[in-house]
Design a protein around this motif. Structure first.
Motif, PDB file in Angstrom:
ATOM      1  N   MET A 203       2.273   8.185 -18.854  1.00 16.30           N
ATOM      2  CA  MET A 203       3.414   7.911 -17.983  1.00 16.30           C
ATOM      3  C   MET A 203       3.046   7.894 -16.503  1.00 16.30           C
ATOM      4  SD  MET A 203       6.202   7.522 -19.870  1.00 16.30           S
ATOM      5  CE  MET A 203       5.108   6.550 -20.903  1.00 16.30           C
ATOM      6  N   LEU A 204       1.952   8.559 -16.159  1.00 10.98           N
ATOM      7  CA  LEU A 204       1.573   8.684 -14.746  1.00 10.98           C
ATOM      8  C   LEU A 204       0.799   7.450 -14.289  1.00 10.98           C
ATOM      9  CD1 LEU A 204       0.617  12.465 -14.717  1.00 10.98           C
ATOM     10  CD2 LEU A 204       2.645  11.416 -13.676  1.00 10.98           C
ATOM     11  N   VAL A 205       1.476   6.318 -14.387  1.00 10.67           N
ATOM     12  CA  VAL A 205       0.906   5.031 -13.990  1.00 10.67           C
ATOM     13  C   VAL A 205       1.532   4.641 -12.658  1.00 10.67           C
ATOM     14  CG1 VAL A 205       0.639   2.614 -14.625  1.00 10.67           C
ATOM     15  CG2 VAL A 205       0.651   4.383 -16.404  1.00 10.67           C
ATOM     16  N   PRO A 206       0.723   4.443 -11.610  1.00 10.34           N
ATOM     17  CA  PRO A 206       1.300   4.176 -10.286  1.00 10.34           C
ATOM     18  C   PRO A 206       2.322   3.047 -10.265  1.00 10.34           C
ATOM     19  CG  PRO A 206      -1.032   4.626 -10.077  1.00 10.34           C
ATOM     20  CD  PRO A 206      -0.741   4.579 -11.554  1.00 10.34           C
ATOM     21  N   SER A 207       2.079   1.964 -10.975  1.00 11.73           N
ATOM     22  CA  SER A 207       3.019   0.839 -10.946  1.00 11.73           C
ATOM     23  C   SER A 207       4.377   1.242 -11.512  1.00 11.73           C
ATOM     24  CB  SER A 207       2.445  -0.348 -11.719  1.00 11.73           C
ATOM     25  OG  SER A 207       2.182   0.007 -13.072  1.00 11.73           O
ATOM     26  N   ALA A 208       4.367   2.036 -12.600  1.00 15.82           N
ATOM     27  CA  ALA A 208       5.628   2.483 -13.202  1.00 15.82           C
ATOM     28  C   ALA A 208       6.351   3.455 -12.282  1.00 15.82           C
ATOM     29  CB  ALA A 208       5.356   3.125 -14.553  1.00 15.82           C
ATOM     30  N   LEU A 209       5.614   4.340 -11.628  1.00 14.40           N
ATOM     31  CA  LEU A 209       6.233   5.319 -10.733  1.00 14.40           C
ATOM     32  C   LEU A 209       6.743   4.653  -9.461  1.00 14.40           C
ATOM     33  CD1 LEU A 209       3.616   8.182 -11.163  1.00 14.40           C
ATOM     34  CD2 LEU A 209       5.866   8.002 -12.244  1.00 14.40           C
ATOM     35  N   GLU A 210       6.037   3.646  -8.970  1.00 14.04           N
ATOM     36  CA  GLU A 210       6.518   2.915  -7.796  1.00 14.04           C
ATOM     37  C   GLU A 210       7.826   2.196  -8.107  1.00 14.04           C
ATOM     38  OE1 GLU A 210       2.248   2.015  -5.540  1.00 14.04           O
ATOM     39  OE2 GLU A 210       3.168   0.469  -6.808  1.00 14.04           O
ATOM     40  N   GLN A 211       7.927   1.633  -9.296  1.00 10.42           N
ATOM     41  CA  GLN A 211       9.170   0.995  -9.713  1.00 10.42           C
ATOM     42  C   GLN A 211      10.277   2.028  -9.872  1.00 10.42           C
ATOM     43  OE1 GLN A 211       8.877  -1.147 -13.419  1.00 10.42           O
ATOM     44  NE2 GLN A 211      11.084  -1.527 -13.528  1.00 10.42           N
ATOM     45  N   LEU A 212       9.923   3.197 -10.387  1.00 12.74           N
ATOM     46  CA  LEU A 212      10.903   4.254 -10.607  1.00 12.74           C
ATOM     47  C   LEU A 212      11.562   4.684  -9.308  1.00 12.74           C
ATOM     48  CD1 LEU A 212      12.016   6.256 -12.832  1.00 12.74           C
ATOM     49  CD2 LEU A 212      10.251   7.846 -12.028  1.00 12.74           C
ATOM     50  N   TYR A 213      10.760   4.867  -8.275  1.00 12.55           N
ATOM     51  CA  TYR A 213      11.259   5.404  -7.012  1.00 12.55           C
ATOM     52  C   TYR A 213      11.432   4.348  -5.923  1.00 12.55           C
ATOM     53  CZ  TYR A 213      10.287  10.024  -8.951  1.00 12.55           C
ATOM     54  OH  TYR A 213      10.283  11.155  -9.738  1.00 12.55           O
ATOM     55  N   ASN A 214      11.067   3.080  -6.235  1.00 10.24           N
ATOM     56  CA  ASN A 214      11.129   2.031  -5.220  1.00 10.24           C
ATOM     57  C   ASN A 214      10.344   2.447  -3.976  1.00 10.24           C
ATOM     58  OD1 ASN A 214      11.863  -0.451  -4.075  1.00 10.24           O
ATOM     59  ND2 ASN A 214      13.718   0.396  -3.146  1.00 10.24           N
ATOM     60  N   GLN A 215       9.142   2.936  -4.224  1.00 11.28           N
ATOM     61  CA  GLN A 215       8.305   3.499  -3.165  1.00 11.28           C
ATOM     62  C   GLN A 215       6.834   3.283  -3.500  1.00 11.28           C
ATOM     63  OE1 GLN A 215       8.937   5.225  -0.155  1.00 11.28           O
ATOM     64  NE2 GLN A 215       6.716   4.977   0.003  1.00 11.28           N
ATOM     65  N   LYS A 216       6.089   2.712  -2.562  1.00 13.68           N
ATOM     66  CA  LYS A 216       4.655   2.539  -2.756  1.00 13.68           C
ATOM     67  C   LYS A 216       3.954   3.898  -2.687  1.00 13.68           C
ATOM     68  CE  LYS A 216       4.380  -1.938  -3.179  1.00 13.68           C
ATOM     69  NZ  LYS A 216       3.877  -2.568  -4.434  1.00 13.68           N
ATOM     70  N   LEU A 217       2.949   4.077  -3.541  1.00 11.88           N
ATOM     71  CA  LEU A 217       2.254   5.352  -3.641  1.00 11.88           C
ATOM     72  C   LEU A 217       0.754   5.161  -3.531  1.00 11.88           C
ATOM     73  CD1 LEU A 217       4.182   6.738  -6.756  1.00 11.88           C
ATOM     74  CD2 LEU A 217       4.518   7.476  -4.389  1.00 11.88           C
ATOM     75  N   GLU A 218       0.098   6.159  -2.983  1.00 11.39           N
ATOM     76  CA  GLU A 218      -1.350   6.285  -3.044  1.00 11.39           C
ATOM     77  C   GLU A 218      -1.667   7.418  -4.013  1.00 11.39           C
ATOM     78  OE1 GLU A 218      -3.607   4.461  -1.774  1.00 11.39           O
ATOM     79  OE2 GLU A 218      -2.586   3.306  -0.204  1.00 11.39           O
ATOM     80  N   THR A 219      -2.759   7.270  -4.751  1.00 13.01           N
ATOM     81  CA  THR A 219      -3.130   8.286  -5.734  1.00 13.01           C
ATOM     82  C   THR A 219      -4.494   8.862  -5.388  1.00 13.01           C
ATOM     83  OG1 THR A 219      -1.958   7.014  -7.431  1.00 13.01           O
ATOM     84  CG2 THR A 219      -3.402   8.779  -8.187  1.00 13.01           C
ATOM     85  N   VAL A 220      -4.561  10.182  -5.355  1.00 17.12           N
ATOM     86  CA  VAL A 220      -5.841  10.875  -5.166  1.00 17.12           C
ATOM     87  C   VAL A 220      -5.960  11.892  -6.299  1.00 17.12           C
ATOM     88  CG1 VAL A 220      -5.871  10.569  -2.665  1.00 17.12           C
ATOM     89  CG2 VAL A 220      -4.796  12.605  -3.641  1.00 17.12           C
TER      90      VAL A 220
END
Length: 257
Positions: free
Chosen positions: A226-243
């Motif tokens: 579930m911790l897929v950046p594209s899915a989470l960005e869609q969830l929150y309508n927010q671009k994310l960086e992952t470290v």
């Protein structure tokens, strides 16, 4: 230990025509995090799972039995809920409040035993509020009240722990302490199912995630899927960086997006 499941469950969100039917299976020892923006129905879902409000359709099952076919006391022995917001109905001390957790286990006029009091005191100590046992809850800070609420759930000792924003009002130290405590209880066979606003708390402590989208769609599964950046960005309508921090993903919102 009790298992919690939903069969074609659609929660009742006012103004929403429909939503994805949920077919969840929450097993003993699992830690579930529910993620989604404001207004998607996270709190409504918890209240539905606790039997406090009916679904629009479908069923909640406890050990394969429809929850609405069980006596309320039987449900309360298996399922406990920490609310996001609480109102003080009457003056009560911290210890008296924690002892409310024993009510499902007592008959109508039965008083709490020495063992019940010991359970409550142990729970208060575990949440670092034992020294406040004789204080009125109305005099506590928001974070202290939150820890008393979790201690009350711990005193209740159900198999399934439902928590609505359990780290709400807590400072960083107590956030970590609460998440570690929930993990320890899951390791004893309890099932933990909680709504969270902090994506990184979910990424670090949850082994399963449910994502609730504003359009009523949902997806769920093991946290690593579930911790897929594209899915989470869609969830929150927010671009994310992952470290990566200590071997776990850490998500940072991009500025200006």
């Amino acid at each position: 230990m009790t298992t919690l499941a939903t069969h074609e469950l659609v929660i009742d969100i006012p103004g929403r025509a429909s939503g994805s039917p949920l077919g969840l299976h929450v097993h003993p020892g699992q830690i579930w995090g529910v993620l989604g923006p404001n207004g998607v129905g996270k709190t409504t879902l918890l209240h539905t799972l606790a039997g406090l409000r009916p679904p629009r359709s479908g069923q909640v099952l406890l050990d394969h039995k429809p929850q609405d076919s069980l006596r309320r006391k039987q449900v309360s022995r298996s399922v406990g809920l920490v609310f996001q917001d609480r109102q003080d109905g009457f003056p009560a001390t911290v210890l008296e409040t924690a002892l409310i957790g024993r009510h499902p286990w007592l008959s109508a006029w039965q008083m709490e035993s020495a063992d019940d009091i010991a359970l409550a005191e142990q729970a208060l100590q575990a949440l670092d509020v034992g020294h406040l046992r004789d204080r009125l809850v109305s005099t506590l800070s928001g974070g202290e009240r939150q820890r008393v609420a979790i201690a009350t759930l711990m005193t209740q000792n159900p198999d399934i722990w439902l928590l609505d924003e359990p780290t709400n009002h807590l400072d960083l130290h107590h956030q970590v302490a609460v998440m570690n405590l929930l993990t320890a209880w899951a390791q004893t066979g309890k099932a933990v199912f909680m709504c969270l606003h902090d994506l990184n708390l979910a990424a670090r402590w949850c082994d399963h995630l449910l994502l609730l989208y504003p359009d009523g769609e949902a997806c769920w599964g093991a946290a690593e899927t579930m911790l897929v950046p594209s899915a989470l960005e869609q969830l929150y309508n927010q671009k994310l960086e992952t470290v990566e921090v200590d071997g776990a993903p850490f998500f940072v919102p991009r500025r200006g997006s």
